[in-house]
Scaffold this motif. Structure first.
Motif, mmCIF file in Angstrom:
data_model
loop_
_atom_site.group_PDB
_atom_site.id
_atom_site.type_symbol
_atom_site.label_atom_id
_atom_site.label_comp_id
_atom_site.label_asym_id
_atom_site.label_seq_id
_atom_site.Cartn_x
_atom_site.Cartn_y
_atom_site.Cartn_z
ATOM 1 N N LEU A 144 42.633 4.323 -16.593
ATOM 2 C CA LEU A 144 42.288 4.332 -18.020
ATOM 3 C C LEU A 144 40.959 3.640 -18.298
ATOM 4 O O LEU A 144 40.337 3.883 -19.330
ATOM 5 N N LYS B 146 49.693 4.630 -17.824
ATOM 6 C CA LYS B 146 49.187 5.948 -18.217
ATOM 7 C C LYS B 146 50.292 6.764 -18.873
ATOM 8 O O LYS B 146 50.061 7.444 -19.892
ATOM 9 N N GLN C 222 50.706 5.666 -22.388
ATOM 10 C CA GLN C 222 49.678 6.244 -23.257
ATOM 11 C C GLN C 222 50.002 7.697 -23.595
ATOM 12 O O GLN C 222 49.774 8.152 -24.722
ATOM 13 N N ASP C 223 50.561 8.400 -22.623
ATOM 14 C CA ASP C 223 50.902 9.810 -22.837
ATOM 15 C C ASP C 223 52.205 9.990 -23.603
ATOM 16 O O ASP C 223 52.558 11.109 -23.983
ATOM 17 N N ALA D 48 53.583 -0.041 -21.908
ATOM 18 C CA ALA D 48 52.171 -0.093 -22.264
ATOM 19 C C ALA D 48 51.552 -1.447 -21.920
ATOM 20 O O ALA D 48 50.356 -1.532 -21.617
#
Length: 357
Positions: A189, A323, A326-327, A336
């Motif tokens: 990220l 990740k 985030q998705d 997170a």
């Protein structure tokens, strides 16, 4: 969010596909494939399980555990619940304690992703590596039991267990390095200089293959073991998603790496700065020596590499969890926050390299 006394939670958030199960579809399916199954089902999601959502199912036929892949787009070879099912079934009659697995559903249409069902093992899971619930004699016994089970795992006859094709033999660290570097880059990220430095060092210091091949767990640690309710005996090793045929020192270094970490490093408990002798917990040197004694070897070379690689791989795994958060398809609501641990893990690895290589 509500928590039970056993640490289980029922969560409702924006990603209901991760946190909830389609009870009607699940009950209909299990009734068809398991003759002894009876509903209704009451499900609670376990607080752990950053990777694959795991649920306790209370049913008319008893209590079970359901472990599923998270829904949504997944990284290649990740969340291999089918491999977990296979390896636990293969180890059923071995000296490695595992839950009895009951059924694997490979059809994602049933509840939205592949899943398997296994027995619920009533026992104790310890989350704090210092084992504050126990006295010194008990702590010594529990660490001795973890050491025994790890050696038993690495002594499994792969061919007799039907696992000769469970992974590729040879060049384990080279292949694992390539895999996790790829996974890390796919979930990166932001640029983390310490990770880039660590990746470069590992790539330049891969040890020559020494021919050792064993069944490895991939995430062998205290909180992935269920212990007997009143004894120091392990009754079930859990979370086999990362298991494969590989180098046995990878498991040993991974456990020792985690014990070098701070007390709270992203849901992982370490023993950094703890006086182990005062608690009855073996030192790393003593723990490794006991493992070597059990495996019939005198010493372990390249220990700094194995430790540094363990930090790198854990950092890559955590980056993947961040990740997925985030998705929007991470298993844990705290996923997170884990991304913040990638840089410190890489720096711990670089510290090992500086001091011990």
């Amino acid at each position: 969010m509500s928590a039970t006394e056993t640490g289980e939670i029922t969560v409702t958030n924006k990603n209901k596909a991760v946190e909830q199960l389609d009870m009607a579809a699940l009950e209909k399916y299990l009734s068809a494939v398991l003759p002894e199954f009876r509903g209704p089902i009451r499900a609670e999601k376990f607080a752990g399980g950053q990777s694959n959502p795991t649920f306790k199912l209370e049913t008319g036929a008893g209590t079970f555990v359901l472990r599923r892949q998270p829904p949504g787009k997944l990284l290649k070879s990740a969340h291999a619940v089918d491999r977990e099912f296979r390896v636990m079934r293969a180890l059923k009659d071995s000296t490695v304690p595992v839950p009895d697995v009951l059924h694997l559903c490979e059809d994602p249409q049933v509840i939205g992703s592949m899943f398997y069902l296994m027995e619920y093992c009533e026992g104790r899971i310890f989350w704090d590596a210092a084992l504050p619930e126990l006295d010194n004699t008990q702590r010594t016994a529990f660490y001795e039991e973890m050491n025994r089970v790890l050696a038993a795992l690495h002594s499994v006859d792969i061919d007799a267990a039907g696992l000769s094709d469970y992974g590729r033999a040879g060049n384990y660290f080279e292949r694992q390095f390539q895999r996790w570097e790829g996974q890390y880059r796919a979930s990166e990220l932001a640029t983390i200089p310490a990770m880039d430095h660590l990746i470069a060092w590992l790539g330049n210091n891969l040890p020559a293959d020494d021919g050792r091949v064993a069944l490895v767990h991939g995430d062998y640690r205290l909180d992935n073991i269920v212990f007997h309710p009143t004894e120091s005996r392990a009754i079930a090793v859990l979370d086999w998603e990362l298991s494969t045929l590989g180098h046995p020192f990878a498991d040993l270094a991974y456990q020792c790496m985690q014990l070098r970490m701070p007390a709270n490093s992203g849901n992982i408990s370490g023993l950094m700065g703890v006086d182990r002798a005062a608690l009855g917990i073996p030192s790393e040197q003593e723990y490794v020596a006991r493992y070597c004694e059990r495996m019939g070897i005198s010493a372990i070379d390249n220990w700094a590499f194995y430790l540094a690689f363990s930090f790198f791989r854990l950092a890559a795994i955590i980056q993947g969890v961040a990740k997925r958060a985030q998705d929007g398809n991470a298993s844990s609501s705290s996923a997170a926050k884990l991304g913040a641990f990638v840089d410190p893990l890489a720096k711990l690895a670089l510290d090992v390299i500086e001091k011990e290589s």
